[in-house]
Design an enzyme around this catalytic site. Structure first.
Site, short mmCIF file in Angstrom:
data_model
loop_
_atom_site.label_atom_id
_atom_site.label_comp_id
_atom_site.label_asym_id
_atom_site.label_seq_id
_atom_site.Cartn_x
_atom_site.Cartn_y
_atom_site.Cartn_z
CG ASP A 17 -2.03 0.92 1.22
OD1 ASP A 17 -1.85 2.02 0.66
OD2 ASP A 17 -3.10 0.56 1.73
CG ASP A 18 0.15 4.75 0.05
OD1 ASP A 18 -0.67 4.50 -0.84
OD2 ASP A 18 -0.09 5.46 1.04
NE ARG A 33 -6.18 -0.67 -1.72
CZ ARG A 33 -5.35 -1.37 -0.97
NH1 ARG A 33 -5.70 -2.56 -0.53
NH2 ARG A 33 -4.16 -0.88 -0.65
CB SER A 63 -6.45 3.93 4.70
OG SER A 63 -6.52 3.76 3.31
CG HIS A 114 -1.83 4.06 3.90
ND1 HIS A 114 -2.11 4.98 4.89
CD2 HIS A 114 -2.59 4.39 2.83
CE1 HIS A 114 -3.03 5.82 4.43
NE2 HIS A 114 -3.34 5.49 3.17
CG ASP A 133 -2.39 0.89 -2.95
OD1 ASP A 133 -1.17 1.21 -2.86
OD2 ASP A 133 -3.25 1.34 -2.17
CE LYS A 188 -2.38 7.69 -1.12
NZ LYS A 188 -2.43 7.11 0.23
#
Lengths: 475, 475
Positions: free
Chosen positions: A45-46, A89, A167, A242, A294, A315
């Protein structure tokens, strides 16, 4: 210097063949292993394009992911389908541009704990498609496609879920006087109120995020062991890196890249555990493992953020750093080791996997994902020519072959550059200029016209659902 | 978060051990091969940290260099000793900071065709040191340490030279009205008047640079074959990818990264030819091959320039992008495959190689290069704690362990940032912030003091010759 996309693809295919020249031709999937292959899709994530050793990071150590890169197929133009969580997603699981399923907003970029909507029931996820083919299906990780009961993973084809609904920084619970942004750098468990779910029940709240990567790994290993005798689909969307960053005691301070490095090295360890579990179960030659992210790195957080390497920005933006991410495909004995410059999208996993297992994609709706098998098996040119870059439901940029146009550019969260509409659009040559430094619109009007025309065709073809991210709060 | 350099080194060593866990312990050099090992040092000119596949470039294909990376030791903190040509080369060959040998100027950054000086005769080059140990010595490539007869490679210990005396863009011969900078993008052979030398005789003028990489490769292969029965030292400093870019017909248009990519892919091919020649001669297990660059990418030339990846800035500057470069060490059967974050310098090759072949470094002068054997053979912590960053003879920056201070920052050729003196100096944590974004001087005064004190010790110890680059023209 201009070459057609066709030539580009042939050149790339030749390069791949060069790299793999010492290897025997890969077997087509029909002849591999016993029965239909298992599918494992792991996302971070990130995590940025430049955050892994195999993608050039100087001091984050990722030996297990680097092993996947060396033994498998490493993509250098692999894209998340959106520059933020929820839409990315949705596209991965449905094989469709996120606009089609309404997974966007005009005022809100992702789902929040006060969101009233979720992925619509009529969407067909990869879990549903594989479930129909008698696959066991599990998600170990972050969902972020609607937290109300009717939108949970268990209502979208997954037999099993262990993880968090949105998140890790949402739904906070900060002491008086502590700023949200300050708290991001002081990751006390109690500051965040995100629940940990098993199927449709809350296991604990707040989730102990310091041990979440480890517990998720144990869950994934158990899932593999439990389903070793039947085909399975394991989707493992890690909630790290994240912000705020959490890491177990075992990995805290272990890297030389600060807590961000510690977190990535724990994810790398986790990938190693999953691969080891597959090998112990004798399944590694009948399992496709994919690793990606993602979206790009969340650059707002200094050294708690990743890097997109030489790519521009991160991002949230529609520069390459926002959506181009690592893409590793590992399937020993079936995939030739190599590197490919072909364009791929996480959205293509839907179509590719369904093709690999001998199924058919839904015929009653537009499917945007393409079957990447020709690239995976070296049997032909890459099927993906284009990539669309959306932000808040608006087409900001479009790539066709080597060229990318920007209709709109904008930095993240008030960072430069400010929103700017471009007429004519900016034109970048991503082959010669992957960092998007040199606008060629004036120099190469013919290339500009070709990409703009392709973008117009894409736009004309794009059906859009209602923007469901805007449905929030009491209504 | 602060850790001692010692802890850092141990963590790195542990990481290397982890990567190499599946391999048998490396044999120490004394037991490898038959007799003293051959030494091959290949350098590219202005190649950036991010220009190879193994260092994260998305679409320059370098399969032979990537093979060196996979089978050998890949360094992620390896440095040229200076951010421009001549001083960097002097340090590599003498094992000394370039100031000691006068290889700097106050007005001039490198040697030019009107320079009256060269590397002083009293300097001891690696070629001389190895020649004294009965090595055959050859240089195939660009010298750039003085073009007058008394300074040529043949006067500095090399038995054989094939190549050009200074940079490929010097001594130009442009048609009326054509600007130098414009001509850089239109590489006609006749525009540049650089001679091609064999030993002390001019072979042709201008050199046909389009086939220089290929001819140099043929020369290198012949050198290896000619000396297969005796120990040899081959130094192969390519003149590419220095601007203007030249490439053979075989590679023109072959890459998907423009002519810059074509040029790098031809160098990669050349490395593959050298390795193949070693293998054909049965010498690969008794030869250390090193690949690096003389400094970072020359960013002034748009897509004709390389990239330093996530590092800041490029050639000419004392940011990381100016001096941190790829560093690949390949010696099958002796070096464990792996990645190291230890600090190394091209200047250390002098001391390391002399130690490997059982010689002694000169005792009558300061030698700054350290023996990197503990890192190569996994026998101990890295011996290099510091790196000094000079520009025009002035100490702009200094690294000790994870921290780097900048006393002065300056961009290249009038590009930002302008020259700025910093008091207190800027402090960057290269472990957490390799891109040098976040000045920590105010937050970490103790770390600042430690690095500044180390820089002061370095300064106090630094003997300086006369600045020989300023000796130019009729005198």
């Amino acid at each position: 210097m201009a070459r057609s996309v066709q030539t580009h693809r042939l050149a790339v295919t030749a390069g791949l063949a060069l790299l793999a020249a010492a290897c025997a031709p890969a077997a087509p999937p029909a002849s591999a292993g016993d029965g239909p292959p298992n599918i494992v899709i792991i996302t971070a994530d990130d995590l940025g394009y430049g955050d892994l050793g195999s993608y050039g990071h100087p001091n984050i150590r990722t030996p297990h992911l680097d092993r996947m890169a060396e033994e498998g197929l490493r993509w250098t133009s692999f894209y998340a389908q959106a520059p933020v969580c929820s839409p990315s997603r949705a596209a991965l699981l449905t094989g469709r541009v996120h606009l089609r399923s309404g997974m966007f907003g005009r005022r809100t970029a992702v789902f929040f704990p006060d969101s009233r909507a979720g992925l619509p029931a009529e969407e067909i996820t990869l879990a549903e498609a594989l479930g129909d083919l008698d696959y066991a299906t599990g998600i170990i990780g972050k969902w972020h496609l609607g937290h109300l009961p009717e939108y949970l993973p268990t209502r979208h084809g997954f037999d099993y879920w262990f993880g968090i609904p949105y998140s890790n920084d949402m739904d906070w619970n900060l002491p008086d006087g502590l700023e949200n942004r300050t708290a991001y750098f002081e990751p006390e468990i109690d500051y965040w109120h995100v629940p940990l779910m098993r199927n449709e029940a809350e296991l604990e709240r707040p989730a102990d995020q310091t041990i979440l990567t480890r517990r998720s790994t144990e869950e994934a290993v158990a899932f593999i062991e439990d389903h070793r005798d039947e085909p399975f689909f394991l989707y493992m969307p890690h909630s790290m890196p994240h912000m705020p960053l959490f890491v177990s005691d075992q990995f805290r301070g272990r890297s030389t890249a600060g807590i961000y490095g510690d977190v990535i090295e724990e994810i790398d360890w986790s990938v190693g555990q999953v691969i080891a579990a597959l090998e112990r179960a004798g399944l590694s030659e009948n399992t496709l493992v994919v690793f990606t992210s993602d979206n790009g790195p969340w650059l707002s957080y200094r050294t708690h953020a990743g890097t997109s390497g030489l790519l521009r920005d991160g991002k949230g933006t529609t520069f390459e750093g926002g959506m181009r991410v690592p893409g590793l495909f590992w399937w020993p004995g079936t995939l030739e080791p190599g590197v490919t410059q072909e364009i791929g999208s996480a959205m293509d996993l839907f179509t590719t996997v369904i093709a690999l297992v001998g199924g058919s994609v839904p015929a009653d709706r537009p499917i945007d994902g393409v079957d990447l098998s020709p690239v995976l098996f070296g049997t032909g040119p890459g099927p993906r020519e284009t990539m669309a870059y959306y932000r808040m439901g608006e087409l900001y940029a479009f790539r066709r072959g080597r060229y990318k146009v920007h209709f709109v550019t904008e930095g993240r969260y008030g960072l430069p550059p400010p929103r700017t509409d471009h007429d004519p659009p900016l034109l970048y040559d991503l082959d010669e200029d992957p960092a998007e430094r040199y606008d060629l619109a004036a120099e190469r009007p013919e290339a500009l016209a070709v990409v703009v025309a392709a973008a117009e065709r894409h736009r004309a073809d794009m059906t859009m659902g209602e923007p469901l991210f805007d449905s929030r709060g009491e209504q």
